[in-house]
Design an enzyme around this catalytic site. Structure first.
Site, PDB file in Angstrom:
ATOM      1  N   CYS A   4     -13.304 -25.255   0.543  1.00  0.00           N
ATOM      2  CA  CYS A   4     -13.785 -23.988   0.676  1.00  0.00           C
ATOM      3  C   CYS A   4     -12.802 -22.919  -0.187  1.00  0.00           C
ATOM      4  O   CYS A   4     -13.230 -21.932  -0.677  1.00  0.00           O
ATOM      5  CB  CYS A   4     -14.044 -23.443   2.123  1.00  0.00           C
ATOM      6  SG  CYS A   4     -12.438 -23.841   3.210  1.00  0.00           S
ATOM      7  N   GLN A  34      -6.326 -18.324   5.843  1.00  0.00           N
ATOM      8  CA  GLN A  34      -7.404 -19.169   5.872  1.00  0.00           C
ATOM      9  C   GLN A  34      -7.998 -18.943   7.465  1.00  0.00           C
ATOM     10  O   GLN A  34      -7.206 -18.953   8.321  1.00  0.00           O
ATOM     11  CB  GLN A  34      -7.558 -20.542   5.547  1.00  0.00           C
ATOM     12  CG  GLN A  34      -7.176 -20.669   4.014  1.00  0.00           C
ATOM     13  CD  GLN A  34      -7.308 -22.054   3.838  1.00  0.00           C
ATOM     14  OE1 GLN A  34      -6.437 -22.397   3.058  1.00  0.00           O
ATOM     15  NE2 GLN A  34      -7.974 -22.968   4.133  1.00  0.00           N
ATOM     16  N   THR A  89     -25.277 -29.922  13.701  1.00  0.00           N
ATOM     17  CA  THR A  89     -25.135 -29.160  14.626  1.00  0.00           C
ATOM     18  C   THR A  89     -23.565 -28.521  14.578  1.00  0.00           C
ATOM     19  O   THR A  89     -23.348 -27.612  15.446  1.00  0.00           O
ATOM     20  CB  THR A  89     -25.113 -30.021  16.144  1.00  0.00           C
ATOM     21  OG1 THR A  89     -24.357 -31.117  15.987  1.00  0.00           O
ATOM     22  CG2 THR A  89     -26.602 -30.359  16.280  1.00  0.00           C
ATOM     23  N   ARG A 110      -2.958 -20.711   7.879  1.00  0.00           N
ATOM     24  CA  ARG A 110      -3.874 -20.313   8.806  1.00  0.00           C
ATOM     25  C   ARG A 110      -3.691 -19.224   9.446  1.00  0.00           C
ATOM     26  O   ARG A 110      -2.580 -18.862  10.125  1.00  0.00           O
ATOM     27  CB  ARG A 110      -4.026 -21.476   9.917  1.00  0.00           C
ATOM     28  CG  ARG A 110      -5.308 -21.419  10.608  1.00  0.00           C
ATOM     29  CD  ARG A 110      -6.587 -21.783  10.045  1.00  0.00           C
ATOM     30  NE  ARG A 110      -6.840 -23.105   9.645  1.00  0.00           N
ATOM     31  CZ  ARG A 110      -7.759 -23.518   8.866  1.00  0.00           C
ATOM     32  NH1 ARG A 110      -8.716 -22.957   8.335  1.00  0.00           N
ATOM     33  NH2 ARG A 110      -7.688 -24.978   8.653  1.00  0.00           N
ATOM     34  N   HIS A 136     -12.132 -16.543   4.544  1.00  0.00           N
ATOM     35  CA  HIS A 136     -10.948 -16.705   3.641  1.00  0.00           C
ATOM     36  C   HIS A 136     -10.239 -15.884   2.938  1.00  0.00           C
ATOM     37  O   HIS A 136     -11.191 -15.461   2.088  1.00  0.00           O
ATOM     38  CB  HIS A 136     -10.907 -18.059   3.087  1.00  0.00           C
ATOM     39  CG  HIS A 136     -11.004 -19.195   4.072  1.00  0.00           C
ATOM     40  ND1 HIS A 136     -10.861 -19.467   5.468  1.00  0.00           N
ATOM     41  CD2 HIS A 136     -10.914 -20.728   3.754  1.00  0.00           C
ATOM     42  CE1 HIS A 136     -10.995 -20.706   5.855  1.00  0.00           C
ATOM     43  NE2 HIS A 136     -11.084 -21.381   4.760  1.00  0.00           N
ATOM     44  N   ASN A 182     -15.998 -18.390   4.438  1.00  0.00           N
ATOM     45  CA  ASN A 182     -15.618 -19.821   4.129  1.00  0.00           C
ATOM     46  C   ASN A 182     -16.720 -20.710   4.453  1.00  0.00           C
ATOM     47  O   ASN A 182     -16.986 -22.100   4.166  1.00  0.00           O
ATOM     48  CB  ASN A 182     -14.527 -20.229   4.859  1.00  0.00           C
ATOM     49  CG  ASN A 182     -14.364 -19.897   6.127  1.00  0.00           C
ATOM     50  OD1 ASN A 182     -14.446 -18.805   6.775  1.00  0.00           O
ATOM     51  ND2 ASN A 182     -14.303 -20.928   7.056  1.00  0.00           N
ATOM     52  N   SER A 199     -25.762 -37.662  19.792  1.00  0.00           N
ATOM     53  CA  SER A 199     -26.308 -36.643  19.515  1.00  0.00           C
ATOM     54  C   SER A 199     -27.971 -36.848  19.350  1.00  0.00           C
ATOM     55  O   SER A 199     -28.861 -36.043  19.601  1.00  0.00           O
ATOM     56  CB  SER A 199     -26.007 -35.891  18.585  1.00  0.00           C
ATOM     57  OG  SER A 199     -24.679 -35.134  18.756  1.00  0.00           O
TER      58      SER A 199
END
Length: 346
Positions: free
Chosen positions: A131, A158, A13, A244, A251, A324, A42
């Site tokens: 990644c 990123q 999920t 970031r 990315h 990514n 979950s």
């Protein structure tokens, strides 16, 4: 006839787990049976996959009985506890967390670069790299093969999806509040920060993960160490600055490399043009170059803005972009399993 496999997805999920399911369907992965595993919280919830409804099960050691391939993307603590249990029961584990990446007995794999190491998986666990590392080494491998490689310096840009759904939601909320003139709250980024958080909307944050004692962040050290392990070059000079940016997916990386040989830009173009998984986008006359908005939901790694350094004839600058959540995570995991199938290792 292609062998049919019993598959388990742990963390279906989440942002990466969702993409894993999409790619399993899109690439027609040979599934005999599939189960979706998560925390007790979950468990019991329905989940849709390939036109059918499944029930999410609680992930326990016994969940992996009869499983051939277990795709993990539910966090390092879950992988630490359950990946060895899955492997013990005969499953090949492909783990998308950082927990096992630097374990010398766990292959760290980008199929275009070091597929050969899949022949030896003593713990039954294969690690999917960071990644940002994946897209960079995929682009550098064809150059390393042809011209040799001595140095890598990378600065990343990123996307917030690398920090999960909460970071995506916060970027959207902050952007809306900026536009409405409302107060902007920051509660997510930098992830794992125990000091403070900053807005990402209208901002860039030069910190991903916590800082280490040497002043680099853990994300930067991942790129440094993983690159050396994947390329099997322990003495390669690698430095990274990870940032970031307010982009949802995709990315981008500014990468400076030094080769062993003096070659031309045309030589670099030619090496990348025919490389697996790479798309060359580089035409300054038409302002053609990779951008994350166009890489989103695309499988390849895109490379452009290739320039020879003005002071070092063995130095080149590249701009590398990939989704990514796909090549940087879900797609690479599935490509590992596909490579094992093709090589009769599953």
């Amino acid at each position: 006839m292609t062998k049919q496999l019993n598959v388990a997805v742990v963390g279906a999920t989440g942002a990466v787990g969702t993409k894993m399911m999409e790619k399993l369907i899109e690439r027609k992965f040979p599934i005999k049976s599939i189960k979706f595993l998560a925390s007790a919280r979950s468990a019991g919830n329905p989940i849709e996959f390939n036109g059918s409804t499944y029930t999410i099960e609680e992930a326990t050691p016994e969940s992996f009985e009869g499983v051939d391939v277990a795709l993990f993307s539910a966090g390092g603590a879950v992988s630490e506890a359950l990946a060895p249990e899955a492997a013990k029961r005969g499953a090949v584990v492909i783990d998308n967390t950082s927990h096992f990446r630097m374990d010398p007995e766990v292959p760290l794999v980008v199929p275009e670069v070091n597929r050969h190491v899949l022949k030896d998986i003593p713990k039954g666990i294969i690690a999917n790299p960071n990644c940002s590392t994946i897209q960079m080494v995929a682009a550098l491998q064809p150059l390393r093969e042809k011209f040799g490689l001595t140095k890598v310096v990378v600065s990343t840009y990123q996307a917030v999806s690398g920090s999960g759904i909460a970071a995506i939601d916060e970027l959207k909320a902050q952007s809306a509040n900026w536009d409405a003139g409302k107060n902007v709250e920051a509660n997510v980024l930098p992830v794992k920060s125990d000091v403070k958080h900053y807005p990402i909307a209208r901002n860039v944050i030069p910190q991903i993960d916590k800082f280490t004692e040497n002043g680099f962040t853990y994300e930067e050290m991942k790129m440094i160490n993983e690159t050396k392990k994947i390329m099997e070059m322990p003495t390669l000079s690698v430095a990274a600055t990870c940032v970031r940016v307010p982009v949802v997916s995709g990315h981008s990386e500014s990468v400076y490399i030094e080769l062993e040989q003096e070659v031309s830009v045309a030589d670099v173009f030619e090496a990348l043009r025919h490389a697996p998984g790479i798309v060359l986008e580089d035409d300054i006359a038409t302002q053609t170059y990779p951008m994350p908005i166009f890489a989103e939901n695309e499988d390849p790694t895109f490379v452009g803005r290739i320039r020879q350094d003005l002071d070092n004839k063995k130095g080149f600058h590249l701009w590398i972009v990939a989704d990514n959540l796909l090549k940087g995570a879900a797609l690479n995991s599935i490509q590992i399993a596909e490579a094992m199938l093709e090589d009769n290792l599953l």
